[in-house]
Scaffold this motif. Structure first.
Motif, PDB file in Angstrom:
ATOM      1  N   GLY A  65      11.867   3.289   4.220  1.00 59.08           N
ATOM      2  CA  GLY A  65      12.872   2.249   4.368  1.00 59.08           C
ATOM      3  C   GLY A  65      14.263   2.790   4.120  1.00 59.08           C
ATOM      4  N   LYS A  66      15.261   2.228   4.796  1.00 56.93           N
ATOM      5  CA  LYS A  66      16.639   2.690   4.606  1.00 56.93           C
ATOM      6  C   LYS A  66      17.227   2.223   3.279  1.00 56.93           C
ATOM      7  N   ASN A  67      16.631   1.170   2.732  1.00 59.61           N
ATOM      8  CA  ASN A  67      17.096   0.645   1.448  1.00 59.61           C
ATOM      9  C   ASN A  67      15.880   0.233   0.641  1.00 59.61           C
ATOM     10  N   LYS A  68      15.641   0.905  -0.463  1.00 55.82           N
ATOM     11  CA  LYS A  68      14.424   0.659  -1.246  1.00 55.82           C
ATOM     12  C   LYS A  68      14.407  -0.700  -1.927  1.00 55.82           C
ATOM     13  N   ASP A  69      15.525  -1.456  -1.859  1.00 57.44           N
ATOM     14  CA  ASP A  69      15.570  -2.792  -2.452  1.00 57.44           C
ATOM     15  C   ASP A  69      15.187  -3.890  -1.461  1.00 57.44           C
ATOM     16  N   LYS A  70      14.932  -3.513  -0.208  1.00 56.08           N
ATOM     17  CA  LYS A  70      14.566  -4.493   0.816  1.00 56.08           C
ATOM     18  C   LYS A  70      13.147  -5.022   0.564  1.00 56.08           C
ATOM     19  N   PRO A  71      12.757  -6.124   1.215  1.00 53.26           N
ATOM     20  CA  PRO A  71      11.399  -6.657   1.060  1.00 53.26           C
ATOM     21  C   PRO A  71      10.342  -5.639   1.478  1.00 53.26           C
ATOM     22  N   ILE A  72       9.185  -5.715   0.851  1.00 50.12           N
ATOM     23  CA  ILE A  72       8.082  -4.795   1.145  1.00 50.12           C
ATOM     24  C   ILE A  72       7.218  -5.386   2.258  1.00 50.12           C
ATOM     25  N   LEU A  73       6.881  -4.547   3.249  1.00 51.72           N
ATOM     26  CA  LEU A  73       5.973  -4.943   4.329  1.00 51.72           C
ATOM     27  C   LEU A  73       4.807  -3.957   4.351  1.00 51.72           C
ATOM     28  N   LEU A  74       3.631  -4.440   4.014  1.00 51.00           N
ATOM     29  CA  LEU A  74       2.422  -3.622   4.026  1.00 51.00           C
ATOM     30  C   LEU A  74       1.747  -3.750   5.386  1.00 51.00           C
ATOM     31  N   PHE A  75       1.519  -2.616   6.046  1.00 44.98           N
ATOM     32  CA  PHE A  75       0.892  -2.608   7.369  1.00 44.98           C
ATOM     33  C   PHE A  75      -0.557  -2.148   7.235  1.00 44.98           C
ATOM     34  N   LEU A  76      -1.469  -2.956   7.772  1.00 41.35           N
ATOM     35  CA  LEU A  76      -2.902  -2.660   7.715  1.00 41.35           C
ATOM     36  C   LEU A  76      -3.386  -2.214   9.088  1.00 41.35           C
ATOM     37  N   ALA A  77      -3.848  -0.978   9.185  1.00 44.15           N
ATOM     38  CA  ALA A  77      -4.267  -0.412  10.471  1.00 44.15           C
ATOM     39  C   ALA A  77      -5.609  -0.974  10.914  1.00 44.15           C
ATOM     40  N   GLY A  78      -5.895  -0.798  12.201  1.00 42.55           N
ATOM     41  CA  GLY A  78      -7.161  -1.218  12.765  1.00 42.55           C
ATOM     42  C   GLY A  78      -8.271  -0.226  12.489  1.00 42.55           C
ATOM     43  N   GLY A  79      -9.419  -0.489  13.063  1.00 35.69           N
ATOM     44  CA  GLY A  79     -10.577   0.381  12.840  1.00 35.69           C
ATOM     45  C   GLY A  79     -11.862  -0.444  12.820  1.00 35.69           C
ATOM     46  N   PRO A  80     -12.581  -0.424  11.692  1.00 39.33           N
ATOM     47  CA  PRO A  80     -12.330   0.329  10.459  1.00 39.33           C
ATOM     48  C   PRO A  80     -12.405   1.841  10.696  1.00 39.33           C
ATOM     49  N   GLY A  81     -11.554   2.548   9.980  1.00 42.05           N
ATOM     50  CA  GLY A  81     -11.498   3.994  10.098  1.00 42.05           C
ATOM     51  C   GLY A  81     -10.266   4.488  10.820  1.00 42.05           C
ATOM     52  N   GLY A  82      -9.368   3.567  11.216  1.00 39.17           N
ATOM     53  CA  GLY A  82      -8.178   3.967  11.954  1.00 39.17           C
ATOM     54  C   GLY A  82      -7.031   4.364  11.034  1.00 39.17           C
ATOM     55  N   THR A  83      -6.227   5.323  11.481  1.00 37.77           N
ATOM     56  CA  THR A  83      -5.051   5.750  10.731  1.00 37.77           C
ATOM     57  C   THR A  83      -3.833   5.722  11.637  1.00 37.77           C
ATOM     58  N   LEU A  84      -2.733   5.161  11.123  1.00 30.88           N
ATOM     59  CA  LEU A  84      -1.526   4.993  11.940  1.00 30.88           C
ATOM     60  C   LEU A  84      -0.270   5.468  11.206  1.00 30.88           C
ATOM     61  N   LEU A  85      -0.416   6.391  10.281  1.00 34.26           N
ATOM     62  CA  LEU A  85       0.742   6.846   9.504  1.00 34.26           C
ATOM     63  C   LEU A  85       1.848   7.369  10.408  1.00 34.26           C
ATOM     64  N   MET A  89     -13.129   7.669  11.965  1.00 33.79           N
ATOM     65  CA  MET A  89     -13.367   6.481  12.775  1.00 33.79           C
ATOM     66  C   MET A  89     -14.846   6.327  13.115  1.00 33.79           C
ATOM     67  N   ILE A  90     -15.492   7.435  13.460  1.00 32.70           N
ATOM     68  CA  ILE A  90     -16.899   7.369  13.881  1.00 32.70           C
ATOM     69  C   ILE A  90     -17.810   6.952  12.726  1.00 32.70           C
ATOM     70  N   LYS A  91     -17.736   7.700  11.622  1.00 36.23           N
ATOM     71  CA  LYS A  91     -18.679   7.422  10.531  1.00 36.23           C
ATOM     72  C   LYS A  91     -18.353   6.111   9.815  1.00 36.23           C
ATOM     73  N   THR A  92     -17.061   5.763   9.727  1.00 32.92           N
ATOM     74  CA  THR A  92     -16.682   4.536   9.036  1.00 32.92           C
ATOM     75  C   THR A  92     -17.047   3.308   9.867  1.00 32.92           C
ATOM     76  N   TYR A  93     -16.803   3.393  11.163  1.00 29.80           N
ATOM     77  CA  TYR A  93     -17.153   2.284  12.048  1.00 29.80           C
ATOM     78  C   TYR A  93     -18.654   2.000  11.972  1.00 29.80           C
TER      79      TYR A  93
END
Length: 433
Positions: free
Chosen positions: A143-163, A348-352
């Protein structure tokens, strides 16, 4: 010969030292490390595979010489060659091990910089390991400003990564939020955080709850926002349903409603579209593997038959914008070491296979009609993977302090990719204004 080897080794050490001390730090801001380090990794893997193949060919030739000549003297030169090649192969294997271990320790998420290339004052860009219910799991915080609201993003899958993917596609959100992306257990950098046999929906909700408490405490917030895509949208509903006191609002996209009904819908839709497109091989393969739902090892491969076909159909749909994406370029992101890149696929394979069958009993139309936080659904008009009629049916039944179903007319399953500019602007307008 020995002097040449010593000189080569010293030269290699000097080059590596110069790269790490003088060059790498300057390349991080532009992700210039990616092509260099990825190239080194690929070359190391190819060199090892080539050496191994050469050794196999030598062994075959040696066996052939022995069978045809039946003279031990004839194979001695080949045995010496095999021995030398074996030394080379083990040396390359050792080097690849060093490269892999090093790459795991050199991962990072790029700093947030202004147009001039300088790091934005007060910004935050972290790739960090956090302990959730006793397991080490990975997140990025940007984030450009660490005092801004927090937004937690949950990726798809199960087993998916979107970093890496969300950093690229949702960059505009960093102006107004501190965006947190979590590699869930069984995915990406957290692939082995929890033994696959212990992965359950309950565990995901519990870990997400612990992560939320950590974020609230660290950034001195009473509540945060949460956004989930595909499987992450289902996880998000379960999370805010159980812990509404910690969330200001929930945003779901590619919203999953009923997992069993969705699998049957996708399977039948794939057959219908394949028939219309004259893809008889796809029809034959789908009919041969029978109706879903699927269980156990290989479940993801069976499901992938219709997932991939529907994805191809959505990519060919001219009404869907930015429908293509490059898995390889996302895997190449600096957030992932070589071992992480392997787990990008294997996770993705084993977790799915383990987790997805546990979701077949979920149908939010019957189980979660009331949620005590505002709910906003960003749905692609042309989404096939998450049927739009199921989403509309759930939305009509949903009871929440406030709710809104927003259609993205040029999107399929991935609104955040297909219309990323509209996605970011809508997120800001809906949540913050």
């Amino acid at each position: 010969m020995a002097k040449k080897h010593i000189i080569t080794a010293v030269l290699a050490i000097v080059i590596i030292a110069v790269y790490f001390i003088l060059i790498r730090a300057k390349l991080k801001a532009t992700m210039g490390t990616v092509p260099i380090e990825l190239t080194i990794g690929i070359i190391s893997i190819l060199a090892l595979l080539t050496s191994f193949l050469i050794m196999v060919v030598m062994i075959i030739i040696t066996i052939g010489v022995l069978l045809f000549t039946r003279k031990k003297a004839g194979i001695k030169p080949w045995i010496l060659k095999i021995r030398r090649q074996l030394i080379i192969t083990f040396t390359l294997l050792f080097m690849l091990g060093i490269v892999t271990v090093s790459s795991q320790h050199m991962t990072y998420t790029p700093p947030i910089v202004c147009k001039g290339g300088k790091v934005v004052s007060g910004s935050i860009a972290e790739l960090r390991k956090v302990k959730l219910n006793g397991s080490n799991e990975w997140i990025t915080i940007r984030g450009k400003n660490k005092d801004k609201p927090i937004l937690l993003f949950l990726a798809g899958g199960p087993g998916g990564t979107l970093l890496s993917a969300t950093r690229i596609q949702l960059k505009a959100l960093e102006d107004n939020f501190v965006v947190v992306n979590w590699d869930q257990p069984g995915a990406g950098k957290s692939c082995n955080a929890v033994k696959v046999d212990f992965l359950t929906p309950k565990r995901y909700v519990s870990d997400a709850y612990e992560l939320t408490k950590y974020l609230c405490q660290r950034f001195n917030k009473k509540k945060i926002y949460v956004c989930g895509e595909s499987w992450g949208s289902a996880l998000g509903i379960m999370l805010v349903k159980q812990h509404p006191e910690l969330f200001s609002a929930f945003v779901g996209t590619g919203q999953m409603i009923s997992f069993t009904d969705t699998e049957l819908y996708d399977y039948n839709t794939a057959i219908k579209m394949a028939k219309e497109n004259g893809d008889s091989k796809v029809v034959e393969k789908l009919k041969k593997q029978s109706l879903p739902p699927y269980y156990g090892n290989g479940a993801v491969l069976k499901a992938w038959t219709y997932y991939s076909y529907l994805d191809e159909c959505m990519q060919r749909n001219k009404n869907i914008w930015n429908s293509g994406y490059s898995t390889f370029s996302e895997m190449a992101g600096p957030e992932y070491g070589l071992y992480d890149k392997l787990n990008y696929i294997l996770g993705m394979i084993k977790t799915y296979d383990r987790v997805y069958p546990q979701l077949y009993g979920i149908d939010f139309r019957k189980q979660d009609e009331k949620i005590d936080v505002p709910v906003y659904i960003f749905q692609g008009r042309h989404d096939i993977n998450a049927p739009t009629e199921f989403v509309q049916e759930y939305y009509d039944k949903l009871k929440a302090p406030s709710k809104k179903l927003i259609w993205f007319e040029h999107s399929g399953h991935d609104t955040w990719r297909n219309e990323n500019k509209k996605f970011c602007n809508t997120m800001i307008n809906v949540l913050l204004k």
